[in-house]
Design an enzyme around this catalytic site. Sequence first.
Site, PDB file in Angstrom:
ATOM      1  N   GLY A 305       0.837  -1.196   0.000  1.00  0.00           N
ATOM      2  CA  GLY A 305       0.000   0.000   0.000  1.00  0.00           C
ATOM      3  C   GLY A 305       0.869   1.241   0.000  1.00  0.00           C
ATOM      4  CD  GLU A 306       3.954   2.707   3.242  1.00  0.00           C
ATOM      5  OE1 GLU A 306       4.910   3.208   2.594  1.00  0.00           O
ATOM      6  OE2 GLU A 306       4.120   2.092   4.305  1.00  0.00           O
ATOM      7  N   GLY A 307       0.697   3.741  -1.715  1.00  0.00           N
ATOM      8  CA  GLY A 307       0.942   4.301  -3.039  1.00  0.00           C
ATOM      9  C   GLY A 307       2.236   3.835  -3.666  1.00  0.00           C
TER      10      GLY A 307
END
EC number: 2.4.2.21
Length: 339
Positions: A305-307
Amino acid sequence: MSASGLPFDDFRELIRNLPGPDLGAERAVREREVTLTKPAGSLGRLEEIVAWLATWTGKRTPQVNRPLVAVFAGNHGVTAKNITPFPPSVTAQMVENFAAGGAAINQICIANDLGLKVFDLALEHPTGDITEEAAMDEHTCAATMAFGMEAIAGGTDLLCIGEMGIGNTTIAAAIALALFGGTAEDWVGPGTGSTGELMQRKLAAVRQAVALHQPHLQDPLEVLRCLGGREIAAMAGAILAARMEKIPVIVDGFVASAAAAVLYAANPEAIDHCMFGHVSAEPGHRKLLAKMGKEPLLDLGMRLGEGTGAALAANIVKAAALCHSGMATFEQAGVSASK
């Protein structure tokens, strides 16, 4: 707000009437592409990427000069059901880590020269436990979508969206099940490391939530309201705002794709300006992309995640734009073209 006074009505109208592609810009890019010093088609998918950039920016020589990663963080009441190995306090701790520059996304943004904004979405107020009540009321959900639209306010020409939120792969699985059917097992994966009893509780939570809210799940925005999270609502808003402002979007992993899926279910053309940066190791993600007819750029076995996946893919998009704008034509370089 619309005359009816219902917060979702403005979004329904927006989703129905989104600006379309600029086919003239796309055509100009494809015409130039065949004049560049390379065999036709030899840059493979890079050639399709630059055509996509032109289509959605309206620029005949598309460039990426101000790429931005927007990370939205939210907490979820369903974590009270003990579905994840990490406590919800980790969400706020990771937001602090982002601010301090200590997370993976910070390093990828440095490596790829990307801007980074992190949005804390009322972490001290988790959404409702979706196994017992709706995640949000309509006003809260619509207001959070509107807040997400502000992600582009500082200016960007390529938006990468990602998230942080303990418990949000459970939320994404519930959304996917509600939108596309199947079983909980089709969509639920380990997330941050759920196995054994944790996994069984996660599966049970998704089944229970979808069953509880079934009367409301014919409307994609109601799916978002009942089963979603603030970060997912905000990402949906950011995707819509980018479309209105002719900003292409790179979507990150399973959770970010669930936000895009809500819009897709409302209008399949609503995410045509989106590219999907990677396919997550979270097993439901590949299925979700297939349901939307989307092909990811990367497959690196990531599930953070987190981009992070979107940010890595941004470098490929930047390279595609530079190849198109910077390469010489056969005539300019004095290179013989193919017969």
